[in-house]
Motif scaffolding. Structure first.
Motif, PDB file in Angstrom:
ATOM      1  N   GLY A  14      58.153  45.033  -3.937  1.00 59.58           N
ATOM      2  CA  GLY A  14      58.195  44.905  -2.546  1.00 59.58           C
ATOM      3  C   GLY A  14      58.671  45.932  -1.730  1.00 59.58           C
ATOM      4  N   ASN A  15      60.412  45.554  -1.542  1.00 61.31           N
ATOM      5  CA  ASN A  15      61.046  45.750  -0.529  1.00 61.31           C
ATOM      6  C   ASN A  15      62.398  45.645  -1.354  1.00 61.31           C
ATOM      7  OD1 ASN A  15      59.493  47.186   1.291  1.00 61.31           O
ATOM      8  ND2 ASN A  15      59.474  45.227   2.066  1.00 61.31           N
ATOM      9  N   SER A  16      62.542  45.531  -2.141  1.00 65.16           N
ATOM     10  CA  SER A  16      63.961  44.883  -2.861  1.00 65.16           C
ATOM     11  C   SER A  16      64.324  46.025  -3.414  1.00 65.16           C
ATOM     12  CB  SER A  16      63.157  43.588  -4.138  1.00 65.16           C
ATOM     13  OG  SER A  16      62.186  43.922  -4.750  1.00 65.16           O
ATOM     14  N   CYS A  17      64.792  46.382  -2.925  1.00 67.83           N
ATOM     15  CA  CYS A  17      65.823  48.083  -3.745  1.00 67.83           C
ATOM     16  C   CYS A  17      67.475  47.459  -3.006  1.00 67.83           C
ATOM     17  CB  CYS A  17      65.497  49.135  -2.717  1.00 67.83           C
ATOM     18  SG  CYS A  17      63.656  49.606  -3.343  1.00 67.83           S
ATOM     19  N   PHE A  18      67.816  48.387  -4.494  1.00 63.93           N
ATOM     20  CA  PHE A  18      69.732  48.036  -4.571  1.00 63.93           C
ATOM     21  C   PHE A  18      70.124  49.419  -5.354  1.00 63.93           C
ATOM     22  CE2 PHE A  18      68.227  45.287  -8.423  1.00 63.93           C
ATOM     23  CZ  PHE A  18      68.587  45.682  -9.262  1.00 63.93           C
ATOM     24  N   ARG A  19      70.968  49.497  -5.401  1.00 61.26           N
ATOM     25  CA  ARG A  19      72.257  50.623  -5.382  1.00 61.26           C
ATOM     26  C   ARG A  19      73.233  49.758  -6.412  1.00 61.26           C
ATOM     27  NH1 ARG A  19      72.359  55.835  -2.426  1.00 61.26           N
ATOM     28  NH2 ARG A  19      72.375  56.496  -4.065  1.00 61.26           N
ATOM     29  N   LEU A  20      73.354  50.893  -7.573  1.00 60.76           N
ATOM     30  CA  LEU A  20      74.757  50.339  -8.643  1.00 60.76           C
ATOM     31  C   LEU A  20      75.511  51.678  -8.183  1.00 60.76           C
ATOM     32  CD1 LEU A  20      74.030  49.308 -11.252  1.00 60.76           C
ATOM     33  CD2 LEU A  20      74.444  47.975  -9.536  1.00 60.76           C
ATOM     34  N   GLY A  21      77.347  51.407  -8.429  1.00 61.56           N
ATOM     35  CA  GLY A  21      78.094  52.255  -7.999  1.00 61.56           C
ATOM     36  C   GLY A  21      79.424  52.475  -8.557  1.00 61.56           C
ATOM     37  N   VAL A  22      80.387  53.302  -8.781  1.00 58.69           N
ATOM     38  CA  VAL A  22      81.927  53.006  -9.165  1.00 58.69           C
ATOM     39  C   VAL A  22      82.581  54.018  -8.865  1.00 58.69           C
ATOM     40  CG1 VAL A  22      80.592  52.078 -11.514  1.00 58.69           C
ATOM     41  CG2 VAL A  22      80.766  54.866 -10.712  1.00 58.69           C
ATOM     42  N   ASP A  23      83.707  53.731  -8.398  1.00 56.62           N
ATOM     43  CA  ASP A  23      84.670  54.717  -8.545  1.00 56.62           C
ATOM     44  C   ASP A  23      85.753  55.414  -9.346  1.00 56.62           C
ATOM     45  OD1 ASP A  23      86.554  52.462  -8.407  1.00 56.62           O
ATOM     46  OD2 ASP A  23      86.730  52.258  -6.310  1.00 56.62           O
ATOM     47  N   ASP A  24      86.338  55.449  -8.951  1.00 56.97           N
ATOM     48  CA  ASP A  24      87.373  56.731  -9.534  1.00 56.97           C
ATOM     49  C   ASP A  24      88.066  55.371 -10.116  1.00 56.97           C
ATOM     50  OD1 ASP A  24      86.079  58.780  -9.059  1.00 56.97           O
ATOM     51  OD2 ASP A  24      87.698  59.918  -7.470  1.00 56.97           O
ATOM     52  N   PHE A  25      88.525  54.053  -9.842  1.00 60.54           N
ATOM     53  CA  PHE A  25      88.782  53.586 -10.669  1.00 60.54           C
ATOM     54  C   PHE A  25      88.400  52.537 -11.806  1.00 60.54           C
ATOM     55  CE2 PHE A  25      90.936  54.382  -6.225  1.00 60.54           C
ATOM     56  CZ  PHE A  25      92.679  55.135  -6.940  1.00 60.54           C
ATOM     57  N   GLY A  26      86.978  53.281 -11.797  1.00 61.18           N
ATOM     58  CA  GLY A  26      86.114  52.043 -12.721  1.00 61.18           C
ATOM     59  C   GLY A  26      85.951  50.930 -11.840  1.00 61.18           C
ATOM     60  N   ASN A  27      85.571  50.753 -10.812  1.00 59.47           N
ATOM     61  CA  ASN A  27      85.552  49.767 -10.022  1.00 59.47           C
ATOM     62  C   ASN A  27      83.954  49.583  -9.784  1.00 59.47           C
ATOM     63  OD1 ASN A  27      87.935  47.193  -9.615  1.00 59.47           O
ATOM     64  ND2 ASN A  27      88.467  49.814  -7.618  1.00 59.47           N
ATOM     65  N   ALA A  28      83.036  48.701  -9.659  1.00 63.65           N
ATOM     66  CA  ALA A  28      81.793  48.202  -9.932  1.00 63.65           C
ATOM     67  C   ALA A  28      81.371  48.130  -8.376  1.00 63.65           C
ATOM     68  CB  ALA A  28      81.150  48.233 -10.780  1.00 63.65           C
ATOM     69  N   PHE A  29      80.010  48.283  -7.974  1.00 62.73           N
ATOM     70  CA  PHE A  29      79.891  48.473  -6.300  1.00 62.73           C
ATOM     71  C   PHE A  29      78.544  47.241  -6.562  1.00 62.73           C
ATOM     72  CE2 PHE A  29      83.613  50.586  -6.051  1.00 62.73           C
ATOM     73  CZ  PHE A  29      84.242  49.661  -5.091  1.00 62.73           C
ATOM     74  N   ILE A  30      77.795  46.827  -5.830  1.00 66.06           N
ATOM     75  CA  ILE A  30      76.085  46.539  -5.262  1.00 66.06           C
ATOM     76  C   ILE A  30      75.740  46.699  -3.886  1.00 66.06           C
ATOM     77  CG2 ILE A  30      76.637  44.483  -5.741  1.00 66.06           C
ATOM     78  CD1 ILE A  30      73.332  44.974  -7.350  1.00 66.06           C
ATOM     79  N   ALA A  31      74.432  47.028  -3.103  1.00 64.56           N
ATOM     80  CA  ALA A  31      74.336  47.614  -2.410  1.00 64.56           C
ATOM     81  C   ALA A  31      72.869  47.626  -2.462  1.00 64.56           C
ATOM     82  CB  ALA A  31      75.101  48.052  -1.386  1.00 64.56           C
ATOM     83  N   VAL A  32      72.234  46.827  -1.337  1.00 66.46           N
ATOM     84  CA  VAL A  32      70.750  47.003  -0.725  1.00 66.46           C
ATOM     85  C   VAL A  32      71.324  48.620   0.154  1.00 66.46           C
ATOM     86  CG1 VAL A  32      69.136  46.315   1.393  1.00 66.46           C
ATOM     87  CG2 VAL A  32      70.764  45.468   0.007  1.00 66.46           C
ATOM     88  N   ASN A  33      70.436  49.291  -0.869  1.00 67.42           N
ATOM     89  CA  ASN A  33      68.988  50.331  -0.387  1.00 67.42           C
ATOM     90  C   ASN A  33      69.662  50.720   0.948  1.00 67.42           C
ATOM     91  OD1 ASN A  33      69.649  53.718  -1.383  1.00 67.42           O
ATOM     92  ND2 ASN A  33      67.184  52.536  -1.117  1.00 67.42           N
TER      93      ASN A  33
END
Length: 64
Positions: A14-33
């Motif tokens: 279906g429409n369940s898309c998400f993205r993972l990300g990181v920053d320069d400080f090693g923090n992790a992020f998740i968001a809906v595409n």
């Protein structure tokens, strides 16, 4: 806002898309595409564990 390096979207059924990300400080992020300006953040290990659980089918009811 931190400079986040986003990975390619992961999409389930279906429409369940998400993205993972990181920053320069090693923090992790998740968001809906498509809504990367609205994200949650936690340790990389915590988000990795959550994503692995989702991919293994333990949380399919959340992706529908």
């Amino acid at each position: 806002m931190p400079e986040i390096q986003w990975e390619e979207p992961f999409c389930g059924e279906g429409n369940s898309c998400f993205r993972l990300g990181v920053d320069d400080f090693g923090n992790a992020f998740i968001a809906v595409n498509g809504q990367e300006d609205r994200f949650i953040t936690d340790s990389r290990d915590a988000l990795r564990s959550m994503i692995l659980d989702i991919k293994s089918g333990k949380a399919d009811h959340l992706l529908g």
